[in-house]
Design an enzyme around this catalytic site. Structure first.
Site, PDB file in Angstrom:
ATOM      1  N   TRP A 194       0.839  -1.308   0.146  1.00 36.20           N
ATOM      2  CA  TRP A 194       0.078  -0.088   0.070  1.00 36.20           C
ATOM      3  C   TRP A 194       0.847   1.310  -0.042  1.00 36.20           C
ATOM      4  O   TRP A 194       0.425   2.305  -0.606  1.00 36.20           O
ATOM      5  CB  TRP A 194      -0.895  -0.048   1.082  1.00 36.20           C
ATOM      6  CG  TRP A 194      -2.006  -1.127   0.838  1.00 36.20           C
ATOM      7  CD1 TRP A 194      -2.030  -2.289   1.579  1.00 36.20           C
ATOM      8  CD2 TRP A 194      -2.920  -1.153  -0.195  1.00 36.20           C
ATOM      9  NE1 TRP A 194      -3.073  -3.183   1.118  1.00 36.20           N
ATOM     10  CE2 TRP A 194      -3.601  -2.406   0.072  1.00 36.20           C
ATOM     11  CE3 TRP A 194      -3.299  -0.415  -1.073  1.00 36.20           C
ATOM     12  CZ2 TRP A 194      -4.553  -2.670  -1.076  1.00 36.20           C
ATOM     13  CZ3 TRP A 194      -4.478  -0.750  -2.120  1.00 36.20           C
ATOM     14  CH2 TRP A 194      -5.156  -1.963  -2.008  1.00 36.20           C
TER      15      TRP A 194
ATOM     16  N   ASP B 122      -2.469   6.446   6.528  1.00 35.35           N
ATOM     17  CA  ASP B 122      -3.341   5.617   5.890  1.00 35.35           C
ATOM     18  C   ASP B 122      -3.716   4.601   7.026  1.00 35.35           C
ATOM     19  O   ASP B 122      -2.983   3.465   7.014  1.00 35.35           O
ATOM     20  CB  ASP B 122      -2.779   4.880   4.617  1.00 35.35           C
ATOM     21  CG  ASP B 122      -3.781   3.902   4.056  1.00 35.35           C
ATOM     22  OD1 ASP B 122      -4.714   3.827   4.539  1.00 35.35           O
ATOM     23  OD2 ASP B 122      -3.472   3.306   2.901  1.00 35.35           O
TER      24      ASP B 122
ATOM     25  N   LYS C 177     -12.912  -2.257   6.315  1.00 38.86           N
ATOM     26  CA  LYS C 177     -12.016  -3.208   7.063  1.00 38.86           C
ATOM     27  C   LYS C 177     -12.628  -3.192   8.859  1.00 38.86           C
ATOM     28  O   LYS C 177     -12.871  -4.084   9.086  1.00 38.86           O
ATOM     29  CB  LYS C 177     -10.523  -2.836   6.862  1.00 38.86           C
ATOM     30  CG  LYS C 177     -10.320  -3.055   5.503  1.00 38.86           C
ATOM     31  CD  LYS C 177      -8.627  -2.681   5.412  1.00 38.86           C
ATOM     32  CE  LYS C 177      -8.244  -2.670   3.875  1.00 38.86           C
ATOM     33  NZ  LYS C 177      -8.299  -3.863   3.531  1.00 38.86           N
TER      34      LYS C 177
END
Length: 360
Positions: free
Chosen positions: A103, A172, A196
């Protein structure tokens, strides 16, 4: 009976069963609105009340200071890979990024379209299984901000500290938000895709310090300017109303549980249970440095790769879903976000023990 099924998907991930039941009960008519929450105007009194309450609950849960705005956006965390440099460069030509997983790699690639990216630490040489000591990072003092990914879902690598920098810190937090207590005041921007730890996909939450709003790179889309949302209570255009509603129900569930101090204890125990089972076995292994093991995403390898398909087949039959690891890593991955109860982790550990006994 659905109660025996545990979903270990990395995202979209399981939701609390209590919340799913509540959504089911409320689906046809929300409150006294005579319509489904999916059918009512985002500008109507019923939805605005829900929107304001969900923001208050999130502020309570995270103890968000008053000089931070909470934005309810679309585009996923991936849109923030662009929105962060667009909003935070503020006349500077450089940004600092920590590269600790897949990511991070994606965030860096997008930032390079807007500025020079200075990579301050890079875990790619160890396959993202370890993080360099913070004092050895090479942070460019001219950078507009420092961006990092506190938890890398694919490899299960997680920071156990907050980088302490003079510039705005951007995180993030898609896979860790609400999983434990954090000090929001240490950050310039926190962003998180909802799918999530917050709710269904389609919603992205951005928590941004007010002084970082309103000075964007010229010529960018209006919808990539944080002020477009902060000036309009995230209602400049139609927001993702159903995921926003569902997120609000999850915030209420978390508050009822006792907030982040309570879920922190639960999550810590869940992770310990699973890592202990892996470490006490000769059949399962996890490659991540113990100090930086993720609480949320636990990848593990079987000693014999040829048994992977059998493991997935049998685990699914046992009601343990979505354990296949990411293709870039292989093996298995159990994502154990807030909605996963301790019973689910215990069931997985028991299954792993039995599988090792029978096939190991």
């Amino acid at each position: 009976d659905m109660t025996q099924v545990y979903n270990f998907s990395a995202g979209p991930s399981m939701l609390p069963s209590l919340v799913l039941k509540q959504i089911q009960q409320e689906l046809l008519e929300y409150g006294n609105s005579k319509a489904s929450v999916m059918e009512i105007s985002h500008r109507g009194a019923d939805f605005l009340e829900l929107a304001h309450k969900s923001e208050r609950d999130l502020r309570d849960l995270l103890s968000i200071p008053d000089n931070y705005k909470v934005l309810f956006l679309q585009g996923g965390a991936s849109a923030q890979f662009s929105m962060v440099p667009i909003n935070l460069l503020r006349g500077k030509s450089k940004a600092s990024y920590a590269n600790t997983g897949q990511w991070s790699v994606k965030a860096i690639a997008e930032a390079k379209r807007y500025c020079e990216v200075s990579v301050c630490t890079d875990s790619s040489a160890n396959n993202f299984t370890d993080i360099q000591d913070f004092e050895d990072w090479n942070i460019d003092p001219d950078a507009a901000y420092l961006h990092y990914t506190p938890n890398e879902t694919i490899v299960g690598l997680e920071f156990d500290y907050i980088p302490d920098v003079e510039m705005p810190l951007v995180a993030d937090m898609s896979s860790t938000i609400l999983s434990r207590e954090i000090d929001v005041s240490k950050y310039g921007v926190i962003y998180a895709g909802a799918q999530k730890n917050i709710g269904p996909s389609g919603l992205t939450i951005v928590i941004v310090r007010e002084d970082l709003i309103g000075e964007v790179i010229a010529g960018q889309p209006k919808l990539f300017d944080y002020s477009t949302y902060s000036n309009n209570e995230s209602m400049f255009n139609t927001p993702a109303t159903f995921p926003w509603y569902a997120a609000g129900r999850v915030f209420e569930w978390l508050k009822d549980l006792g907030g982040l101090s309570a879920i922190q204890k639960i999550n810590h125990t869940k992770a310990q249970t699973l890592y202990k089972a892996i470490d006490n076995s000769n059949f399962y292994s996890n490659p991540v440095s113990i100090k930086y093991r993720s609480w949320m995403n636990v990848p593990f390898l079987l000693a014999d790769d040829s048994l992977n398909n059998l493991f997935l087949e049998r685990s699914k039959e046992a009601g343990l879903l979505a354990l296949k690891g990411h293709k870039s890593v292989g093996g298995m991955r159990a994502s154990i976000y807030n909605a996963m109860p301790q019973e689910g982790v215990d069931a997985l550990v028991n299954f792993m023990h039995d599988f090792e006994r029978d096939f190991g």
